[in-house]
Design an enzyme around this catalytic site. Structure first.
Site, PDB file in Angstrom:
ATOM      1  N   ASP A 133     -60.008 -24.653 -27.257  1.00  0.00           N
ATOM      2  CA  ASP A 133     -60.035 -24.695 -25.792  1.00  0.00           C
ATOM      3  C   ASP A 133     -59.869 -23.315 -25.182  1.00  0.00           C
ATOM      4  O   ASP A 133     -59.550 -22.343 -25.875  1.00  0.00           O
ATOM      5  CB  ASP A 133     -58.959 -25.664 -25.250  1.00  0.00           C
ATOM      6  CG  ASP A 133     -57.620 -25.518 -25.971  1.00  0.00           C
ATOM      7  OD1 ASP A 133     -57.353 -24.431 -26.518  1.00  0.00           O
ATOM      8  OD2 ASP A 133     -56.836 -26.485 -25.977  1.00  0.00           O
ATOM      9  N   HIS A 140     -51.181 -34.769 -25.916  1.00  0.00           N
ATOM     10  CA  HIS A 140     -52.543 -34.207 -25.844  1.00  0.00           C
ATOM     11  C   HIS A 140     -52.899 -33.451 -27.124  1.00  0.00           C
ATOM     12  O   HIS A 140     -52.030 -32.976 -27.855  1.00  0.00           O
ATOM     13  CB  HIS A 140     -52.737 -33.356 -24.583  1.00  0.00           C
ATOM     14  CG  HIS A 140     -52.113 -32.002 -24.584  1.00  0.00           C
ATOM     15  ND1 HIS A 140     -51.857 -31.304 -23.426  1.00  0.00           N
ATOM     16  CD2 HIS A 140     -51.689 -31.191 -25.589  1.00  0.00           C
ATOM     17  CE1 HIS A 140     -51.324 -30.134 -23.713  1.00  0.00           C
ATOM     18  NE2 HIS A 140     -51.209 -30.039 -25.028  1.00  0.00           N
ATOM     19  N   ASN A 163     -46.980 -34.602 -24.113  1.00  0.00           N
ATOM     20  CA  ASN A 163     -47.578 -35.846 -23.607  1.00  0.00           C
ATOM     21  C   ASN A 163     -48.612 -36.417 -24.580  1.00  0.00           C
ATOM     22  O   ASN A 163     -49.349 -37.329 -24.235  1.00  0.00           O
ATOM     23  CB  ASN A 163     -48.222 -35.605 -22.236  1.00  0.00           C
ATOM     24  CG  ASN A 163     -49.371 -34.602 -22.306  1.00  0.00           C
ATOM     25  OD1 ASN A 163     -49.709 -34.101 -23.372  1.00  0.00           O
ATOM     26  ND2 ASN A 163     -49.985 -34.313 -21.162  1.00  0.00           N
ATOM     27  N   GLU A 204     -56.062 -34.465 -22.271  1.00  0.00           N
ATOM     28  CA  GLU A 204     -54.829 -35.016 -21.726  1.00  0.00           C
ATOM     29  C   GLU A 204     -54.874 -36.548 -21.778  1.00  0.00           C
ATOM     30  O   GLU A 204     -55.946 -37.132 -22.014  1.00  0.00           O
ATOM     31  CB  GLU A 204     -54.665 -34.547 -20.262  1.00  0.00           C
ATOM     32  CG  GLU A 204     -54.674 -33.030 -20.087  1.00  0.00           C
ATOM     33  CD  GLU A 204     -53.354 -32.365 -20.506  1.00  0.00           C
ATOM     34  OE1 GLU A 204     -52.563 -32.966 -21.261  1.00  0.00           O
ATOM     35  OE2 GLU A 204     -53.129 -31.210 -20.075  1.00  0.00           O
TER      36      GLU A 204
HETATM   37  P1  PGA Z   1     -47.356 -25.555 -28.334  1.00  0.00           P
HETATM   38  O1  PGA Z   1     -48.544 -26.321 -27.660  1.00  0.00           O
HETATM   39  O2  PGA Z   1     -47.753 -25.271 -29.736  1.00  0.00           O
HETATM   40  O3  PGA Z   1     -47.198 -24.313 -27.524  1.00  0.00           O
HETATM   41  O4  PGA Z   1     -46.163 -26.462 -28.252  1.00  0.00           O
HETATM   42  C1  PGA Z   1     -49.157 -27.357 -28.354  1.00  0.00           C
HETATM   43  C2  PGA Z   1     -50.123 -28.068 -27.465  1.00  0.00           C
HETATM   44  O5  PGA Z   1     -49.855 -28.174 -26.254  1.00  0.00           O
HETATM   45  O6  PGA Z   1     -51.144 -28.556 -27.964  1.00  0.00           O
END
Ligand code: PGA
Length: 245
Positions: free
Chosen positions: A67, A138, A136, A143
């Site tokens: 992304d 995702h 959450n 999302e």
């Molecule tokens: P993080 O993010 O590794 O910074 O916890 C993971 C994500 O949001 O996919």
């Protein structure tokens, strides 16, 4: 579904790097779909070490990122272009011609999504996808509510995601939209690896591995994947009914 619980973040990162390295040794021209975030930093550090220590080579592999924020130029300090160069691509012998990150500042974002999806297809599809997971549930920037049949597209970020990611921006405010590789595209990867570390991921990990498969928990789709490994540290596995630790 293989759920592996490691004692801590370092052990999880080691195990993740070893899975990537095994894929590279067996198939030097493998195609990878890889994440940003804090979770994979240890894995990237170990992969750099593996190149330095034992000559692991990335030069024939192809890399796609999951992304990028919409509207960010590729040299914006909070862009995933910069994250990837700083933490991985510039530190190993990856071939710049085989490294792909969605262009967040593309003049026609829809066309950019189509181009990106086509590039993954033309590369022969993804051999190994490495994912983080949001609090959450995702994956990538898919999302809750992201359609399971979605492809690379422009999405609106959840407010909770923008709050978590705000710290990366000087103005303490994250963009509202992003380009993300879609759910269907992730599911079609031949092998999937999800990394989770810390107790703030424990609920999402439980929902993804032991809950209902639902678009409300994007990572839950992975429980249906024929070759998926969840690599968790102890804290991320805290709420699981059964673990192999
Ligand atoms: P993080 O993010 O590794 O910074 O916890 C993971 C994500 O949001 O996919």
């Amino acid at each position: 579904m293989d759920v592996r619980v490691l004692p801590d973040y370092e052990a999880m990162s080691d195990a993740a790097a070893e899975i990537v390295a095994q894929k590279l040794r067996a198939q030097p021209d493998a195609v990878f779909l890889i994440p940003t975030g804090t979770t994979p930093l240890g894995m990237y550090r170990r992969l750099v070490e593996l190149q330095e220590r034992e000559g692991l080579s990335f030069s024939n592999a192809t890399f796609f990122n999951l992304d990028e924020y919409l509207g960010l130029a590729s040299d914006h300090p909070a862009s995933y272009h910069v994250y990837m160069k700083t933490n991985f691509y510039d530190l190993v012998n990856a071939d710049p011609a085989k490294v792909h990150v969605p262009e967040g500042a593309a003049p026609d974002p829809e066309a950019e999504c189509q181009r990106y999806e086509a590039a993954m297809r033309e590369a022969g599809g993804v051999d190994l996808c490495v994912l983080g997971i949001g609090r959450n549930g995702h994956i990538g920037f898919n999302e809750p509510g992201a359609p399971f049949d979605s492809r690379t597209r422009v999405v609106r970020l959840a407010e909770s995601t923008r709050l978590v990611n705000a710290a990366d921006f000087e103005e303490k405010c994250a963009p509202e939209r992003a380009i993300t590789v879609g759910m269907q595209t992730i599911f079609e990867c031949r092998q999937a690896l999800l990394l989770a570390s810390g107790s703030n991921k424990a609920r999402a990990v439980k929902a993804a591995t032991e809950g209902t498969v639902t678009e409300e928990v994007p990572a839950s789709i992975l429980s249906q994947h024929p070759d998926v490994t969840f690599l968790l540290d102890r804290d991320a596995a805290l709420l699981l009914d059964e673990t192999d630790v």
